[in-house]
Design a protein around this motif. Structure first.
Motif, PDB file in Angstrom:
ATOM      1  N   VAL A  75       0.783  -1.125  -0.037  1.00  0.00           N
ATOM      2  CA  VAL A  75      -0.125   0.090  -0.086  1.00  0.00           C
ATOM      3  C   VAL A  75       0.819   1.298  -0.065  1.00  0.00           C
ATOM      4  O   VAL A  75       0.447   2.214  -0.747  1.00  0.00           O
ATOM      5  N   SER A  76       1.903   1.252   0.811  1.00  0.00           N
ATOM      6  CA  SER A  76       2.673   2.438   0.785  1.00  0.00           C
ATOM      7  C   SER A  76       3.696   2.552  -0.222  1.00  0.00           C
ATOM      8  O   SER A  76       4.189   3.638  -0.594  1.00  0.00           O
ATOM      9  N   VAL A  77       4.302   1.518  -1.115  1.00  0.00           N
ATOM     10  CA  VAL A  77       5.177   1.612  -2.169  1.00  0.00           C
ATOM     11  C   VAL A  77       4.581   1.915  -3.580  1.00  0.00           C
ATOM     12  O   VAL A  77       4.760   2.943  -4.360  1.00  0.00           O
ATOM     13  N   LEU A  78       3.304   1.522  -3.718  1.00  0.00           N
ATOM     14  CA  LEU A  78       2.633   1.731  -4.891  1.00  0.00           C
ATOM     15  C   LEU A  78       2.373   2.911  -5.380  1.00  0.00           C
ATOM     16  O   LEU A  78       2.514   3.494  -6.606  1.00  0.00           O
ATOM     17  N   PRO A  79       1.979   3.872  -4.437  1.00  0.00           N
ATOM     18  CA  PRO A  79       1.673   5.244  -4.971  1.00  0.00           C
ATOM     19  C   PRO A  79       2.772   5.884  -5.705  1.00  0.00           C
ATOM     20  O   PRO A  79       2.616   6.690  -6.272  1.00  0.00           O
ATOM     21  N   MET A  80       3.904   5.603  -4.991  1.00  0.00           N
ATOM     22  CA  MET A  80       5.314   5.982  -5.647  1.00  0.00           C
ATOM     23  C   MET A  80       5.508   5.613  -6.910  1.00  0.00           C
ATOM     24  O   MET A  80       6.200   6.103  -7.916  1.00  0.00           O
ATOM     25  N   LEU A  81       4.981   4.412  -7.690  1.00  0.00           N
ATOM     26  CA  LEU A  81       5.043   3.867  -8.740  1.00  0.00           C
ATOM     27  C   LEU A  81       3.951   4.388 -10.015  1.00  0.00           C
ATOM     28  O   LEU A  81       4.235   4.387 -11.121  1.00  0.00           O
ATOM     29  N   ARG A  82       3.006   4.621  -9.285  1.00  0.00           N
ATOM     30  CA  ARG A  82       1.822   4.955 -10.187  1.00  0.00           C
ATOM     31  C   ARG A  82       1.729   6.259 -10.969  1.00  0.00           C
ATOM     32  O   ARG A  82       2.208   7.169 -10.245  1.00  0.00           O
ATOM     33  N   MET A  83       1.240   5.949 -12.428  1.00  0.00           N
ATOM     34  CA  MET A  83       0.981   7.280 -13.170  1.00  0.00           C
ATOM     35  C   MET A  83      -0.567   7.088 -13.216  1.00  0.00           C
ATOM     36  O   MET A  83      -1.031   6.229 -13.090  1.00  0.00           O
ATOM     37  N   PRO A  84      -0.827   8.466 -13.938  1.00  0.00           N
ATOM     38  CA  PRO A  84      -2.308   8.384 -14.124  1.00  0.00           C
ATOM     39  C   PRO A  84      -2.898   7.341 -15.047  1.00  0.00           C
ATOM     40  O   PRO A  84      -4.059   6.639 -14.822  1.00  0.00           O
ATOM     41  N   ASP A  85      -2.026   6.856 -16.223  1.00  0.00           N
ATOM     42  CA  ASP A  85      -2.496   5.848 -17.063  1.00  0.00           C
ATOM     43  C   ASP A  85      -1.915   4.450 -16.681  1.00  0.00           C
ATOM     44  O   ASP A  85      -2.056   3.495 -17.552  1.00  0.00           O
ATOM     45  N   THR A  86      -1.389   4.010 -15.373  1.00  0.00           N
ATOM     46  CA  THR A  86      -0.947   2.886 -15.196  1.00  0.00           C
ATOM     47  C   THR A  86      -1.918   1.943 -14.894  1.00  0.00           C
ATOM     48  O   THR A  86      -3.002   2.325 -14.408  1.00  0.00           O
ATOM     49  N   LYS A  87      -1.573   0.697 -15.714  1.00  0.00           N
ATOM     50  CA  LYS A  87      -2.787  -0.429 -15.321  1.00  0.00           C
ATOM     51  C   LYS A  87      -2.387  -1.233 -14.119  1.00  0.00           C
ATOM     52  O   LYS A  87      -1.137  -1.223 -14.026  1.00  0.00           O
ATOM     53  N   LYS A  88      -3.392  -1.507 -13.768  1.00  0.00           N
ATOM     54  CA  LYS A  88      -3.007  -2.748 -12.565  1.00  0.00           C
ATOM     55  C   LYS A  88      -2.291  -3.724 -12.710  1.00  0.00           C
ATOM     56  O   LYS A  88      -1.321  -4.108 -11.948  1.00  0.00           O
ATOM     57  N   ARG A  89      -2.512  -4.446 -14.116  1.00  0.00           N
ATOM     58  CA  ARG A  89      -1.441  -5.527 -14.355  1.00  0.00           C
ATOM     59  C   ARG A  89      -0.096  -5.043 -14.383  1.00  0.00           C
ATOM     60  O   ARG A  89       0.843  -6.032 -14.113  1.00  0.00           O
ATOM     61  N   GLN A  90       0.351  -3.905 -14.678  1.00  0.00           N
ATOM     62  CA  GLN A  90       1.547  -3.585 -14.786  1.00  0.00           C
ATOM     63  C   GLN A  90       2.740  -3.430 -13.111  1.00  0.00           C
ATOM     64  O   GLN A  90       3.587  -3.673 -13.270  1.00  0.00           O
ATOM     65  N   LEU A  91       1.561  -3.454 -12.384  1.00  0.00           N
ATOM     66  CA  LEU A  91       1.780  -3.393 -10.961  1.00  0.00           C
ATOM     67  C   LEU A  91       1.971  -4.641 -10.139  1.00  0.00           C
ATOM     68  O   LEU A  91       2.365  -4.966  -8.942  1.00  0.00           O
ATOM     69  N   ILE A  92       1.715  -5.753 -10.842  1.00  0.00           N
ATOM     70  CA  ILE A  92       1.425  -7.156 -10.359  1.00  0.00           C
ATOM     71  C   ILE A  92       3.189  -7.480  -9.986  1.00  0.00           C
ATOM     72  O   ILE A  92       3.432  -7.982  -8.987  1.00  0.00           O
ATOM     73  N   LEU A  93       3.919  -7.502 -10.933  1.00  0.00           N
ATOM     74  CA  LEU A  93       5.274  -7.862 -10.880  1.00  0.00           C
ATOM     75  C   LEU A  93       6.188  -7.037  -9.599  1.00  0.00           C
ATOM     76  O   LEU A  93       6.377  -7.561  -8.574  1.00  0.00           O
ATOM     77  N   PRO A  94       5.944  -5.687  -9.785  1.00  0.00           N
ATOM     78  CA  PRO A  94       6.515  -4.946  -8.762  1.00  0.00           C
ATOM     79  C   PRO A  94       5.896  -5.273  -7.208  1.00  0.00           C
ATOM     80  O   PRO A  94       6.640  -5.359  -6.177  1.00  0.00           O
ATOM     81  N   PRO A 137      12.799   8.543  -5.242  1.00  0.00           N
ATOM     82  CA  PRO A 137      12.760  10.137  -5.450  1.00  0.00           C
ATOM     83  C   PRO A 137      13.974  10.534  -6.554  1.00  0.00           C
ATOM     84  O   PRO A 137      13.805  11.565  -7.054  1.00  0.00           O
ATOM     85  N   LEU A 138      14.868   9.377  -6.648  1.00  0.00           N
ATOM     86  CA  LEU A 138      16.024   9.942  -7.564  1.00  0.00           C
ATOM     87  C   LEU A 138      15.702   9.155  -8.914  1.00  0.00           C
ATOM     88  O   LEU A 138      16.643   9.441  -9.897  1.00  0.00           O
ATOM     89  N   VAL A 139      14.428   8.589  -9.456  1.00  0.00           N
ATOM     90  CA  VAL A 139      14.013   8.063 -10.461  1.00  0.00           C
ATOM     91  C   VAL A 139      12.905   8.744 -10.849  1.00  0.00           C
ATOM     92  O   VAL A 139      12.133   9.008 -10.538  1.00  0.00           O
ATOM     93  N   PRO A 140      12.888   9.018 -12.296  1.00  0.00           N
ATOM     94  CA  PRO A 140      11.982   9.916 -13.013  1.00  0.00           C
ATOM     95  C   PRO A 140      10.709   8.941 -12.851  1.00  0.00           C
ATOM     96  O   PRO A 140      10.679   7.757 -12.949  1.00  0.00           O
ATOM     97  N   ARG A 141       9.217   9.503 -12.704  1.00  0.00           N
ATOM     98  CA  ARG A 141       8.318   8.718 -12.375  1.00  0.00           C
ATOM     99  C   ARG A 141       7.860   7.769 -13.554  1.00  0.00           C
ATOM    100  O   ARG A 141       7.734   6.658 -13.185  1.00  0.00           O
ATOM    101  N   GLU A 142       8.248   7.997 -14.802  1.00  0.00           N
ATOM    102  CA  GLU A 142       7.740   7.090 -15.889  1.00  0.00           C
ATOM    103  C   GLU A 142       8.615   6.043 -15.971  1.00  0.00           C
ATOM    104  O   GLU A 142       8.338   5.238 -16.718  1.00  0.00           O
ATOM    105  N   ARG A 143       9.579   5.989 -15.202  1.00  0.00           N
ATOM    106  CA  ARG A 143      10.572   4.877 -15.341  1.00  0.00           C
ATOM    107  C   ARG A 143      10.644   4.077 -14.138  1.00  0.00           C
ATOM    108  O   ARG A 143      11.477   3.262 -14.054  1.00  0.00           O
ATOM    109  N   ARG A 144       9.742   4.522 -13.232  1.00  0.00           N
ATOM    110  CA  ARG A 144      10.031   3.959 -11.708  1.00  0.00           C
ATOM    111  C   ARG A 144       9.503   2.387 -11.986  1.00  0.00           C
ATOM    112  O   ARG A 144      10.204   1.594 -11.393  1.00  0.00           O
TER     113      ARG A 144
END
Lengths: 276, 114
Positions: free
Chosen positions: A132-151, A168-175
Motif C-alpha cells: 500500500v505504501s510503495v505503489l503510490p510512488m510507482l503509479r502514473m495516471p495511465d498505469t494499469k493494475k497488471r503493470q503493478l503485479i510484478l512490482p 525520489p531519484l528516478v523519473p516517475r515514468e521509469r519507476r
C-alpha cells in the motif's frame, strides 16, 4: 530509525508522532547512489531504467543482510530435509524470508500443513501495508493494475526500504521498470545465496554448518530490531522472544501463532495505554 | 527427498502454505491499496503481531534448533545471540558487526569446549 524510536519514547513528541500521518518509514538517503540526474537523457527507455534498477543492488548494505539471510535459509532447508529445488522455488515464489523460515521450521518440526499455512498467513499480513505504501510512488495516471503485479510480488522488507531511498531519484515514468530491475536483481542474488547455503550445509564440517544456521536467527533478530520504529514493535519483539518458550510447553501445534498473536496484541495494548 | 526436485507433495505444500498466503496479501494491497491509511491503528497491530511471530520463530530456532545447530550447547547458542545483540546496540545498530561477533562467539566457544 533510531531517531524515531527515541522520538516515540520521548515524552514530548509521543502524541504528535501518532497523530500526524507519516510514511511507515523514511530511511535517509545514504550510500553511494550513482544514478543519472532526473532529467538526464540516460533515462530514455525502460530497458535502461531496468538495468539501472538491477545495478542498484550493489549500492545497498541491505543486500549483505539479505544475502546472509538466504544463505541461512538455504542451510535450514537442507537440514530440515527439503530438496534444493524446493528451497529455490520458495525463494522465487514466496519471496519473504520470515515466511520461508516459519514454513521450514514449522514443517520441519512436524506441524500440519494447515498449522503452517495459518502461521505464514498471519505473518504475511505485514506485506499488505508495504504494498500500500510503495505503489503510490510507482503509479502514473495511465498505469494499469497488471503493470503493478510484478512490482507487488517483489515487495518485501528490503525492496520496501530501498524504494523509499531510491524512488525520489528516478523519473516517475521509469519507476516501474526500475523497480522490476531492482526486484529481479535482489531475487537472483537471493537465489544464488540459497544455493550456496544449501551446499555449504551439505558439505561443511558440523561446526561451520551450525555457524551458517545461526545466521538466520542472528540476522533476523538484528534486522527486525533495526526496523522497530515504535514502542509497540520493541515490546512485540521482546515479548515474542520470551513468550514462545512458555507457550511451547503446552505443545499445541500452533505455538507460534498463539505466542505471536498474544505478544503482538499485548504490545499493541501497551502502545494504546502509553498514548493516553 | 534426496534428489534435486524432491517429492511433489512438498511442492504442493509450498504452493498452498507458502506462496498463496503471501501473494494474497500483496495482491490485496494492489487491489484495495488506495483507501488504507498506512499509519492506522489496525496496521500498528498487524505489524506488532507480525514482529512477535517472527520473534517466536527466532526463539524456536534457538530453543529447538534444527540440524547441526543442535550440536551447540544451549548456553552457547543463547550467549552468542546475546553478544550479537549487545554489539549491535553498542555499535550504532550495525547488523554486520552484531552478526559477525555473534558468530565469532559461537565458533570459538564451540572450538574451546570441543
Amino acid at each position: 530509525m533510531h531517531k524515531d524510536l527515541v522520538k516515540v519514547n520521548g515524552d514530548r513528541d509521543r502524541q504528535d508522532s501518532h497523530r500526524t500521518v507519516r510514511p511507515l518509514k523514511t530511511p535517509k538517503a545514504k550510500g553511494n547512489v550513482s544514478l543519472p540526474a532526473l532529467d538526464s537523457p540516460k533515462w530514455q527507455g525502460s530497458a535502461a531504467a531496468f538495468l539501472y534498477g538491477m545495478r542498484s543492488i550493489t549500492t545497498t548494505i541491505l543486500m549483505l543482510v539479505l544475502f546472509a539471510t538466504y544463505v541461512g535459509i538455504g542451510a535450514l532447508a537442507h537440514d530440515t530435509h527439503f530438496s534444493l529445488f524446493w528451497a529455490l522455488a520458495s525463494t522465487l515464489f514466496v519471496w519473504a524470508g520470515p515466511a520461508q523460515i516459519i514454513l521450514l521450521v514449522a514443517l520441519g518440526s512436524g506441524a500440519t500443513v494447515i498449522q503452517a499455512a495459518l502461521a505464514v498467513t498471519v505473518s504475511a499480513i505485514r506485506l499488505f501495508p508495504m504494498v500500500v505504501s510503495v505503489l503510490p510512488m510507482l503509479r502514473m495516471p495511465d498505469t494499469k493494475k497488471r503493470q503493478l503485479i510484478l512490482p507487488s510480488h517483489f515487495i518485501a522488507v528490503t525492496l520496501w526500504v530501498e524504494c523509499f531511498r531510491l524512488m525520489p531519484l528516478v523519473p516517475r515514468e521509469r519507476r516501474i521498470a526500475f523497480v522490476n530491475g531492482l526486484g529481479l536483481g535482489l531475487v537472483l542474488s537471493s537465489l544464488t545465496a540459497t544455493f550456496i547455503g544449501y551446499h555449504l550445509a551439505a558439505n561443511l564440517p558440523p561446526l561451520f554448518g551450525a555457524a551458517i544456521l545461526l545466521l538466520t536467527p542472528l540476522a533476523f533478530l538484528l534486522s527486525t530490531a533495526r526496523n522497530c520504529k515504535q514502542l509497540a514493535d520493541v515490546v512485540a519483539l521482546v515479548l515474542g522472544l520470551a513468550l514462545f518458550p512458555v507457550v511451547s510447553l503446552f505443545n499445541t501445534g500452533v505455538d507460534i501463532l498463539i505466542s505471536g498473536v498474544s505478544a503482538g496484541t499485548i504490545a499493541y495494548g501497551v502502545h494504546r495505554w502509553r498514548r493516553r | 527427498m534426496s534428489d534435486f526436485i524432491g517429492d511433489w507433495h512438498a511442492l504442493l505444500v509450498l504452493l498452498l502454505a507458502g506462496f498463496l498466503p503471501n501473494e494474497v496479501w500483496r495482491m490485496l494491497g494492489l487491489w484495495l491499496g488506495g483507501g488504507v491509511d498506512e499509519e492506522s491503528e489496525i496496521l500498528i497491530w498487524v505489524r506488532a503481531v507480525a514482529t512477535a511471530i517472527l520473534a517466536g520463530v527466532i526463539a524456536q530456532i534457538l530453543v529447538v534448533p534444527p540440524g547441526t545447530l543442535a550440536s551447540i550447547p544451549p548456553p552457547l547458542r543463547y550467549g552468542a545471540v546475546a553478544v550479537g545483540l549487545v554489539v549491535f546496540v553498542a555499535f550504532r545498530r550495525s547488523i554486520f558487526l552484531g552478526v559477525a561477533c555473534g558468530e565469532l562467539v559461537m565458533v570459538t566457544g564451540k572450538y574451546i569446549l570441543g
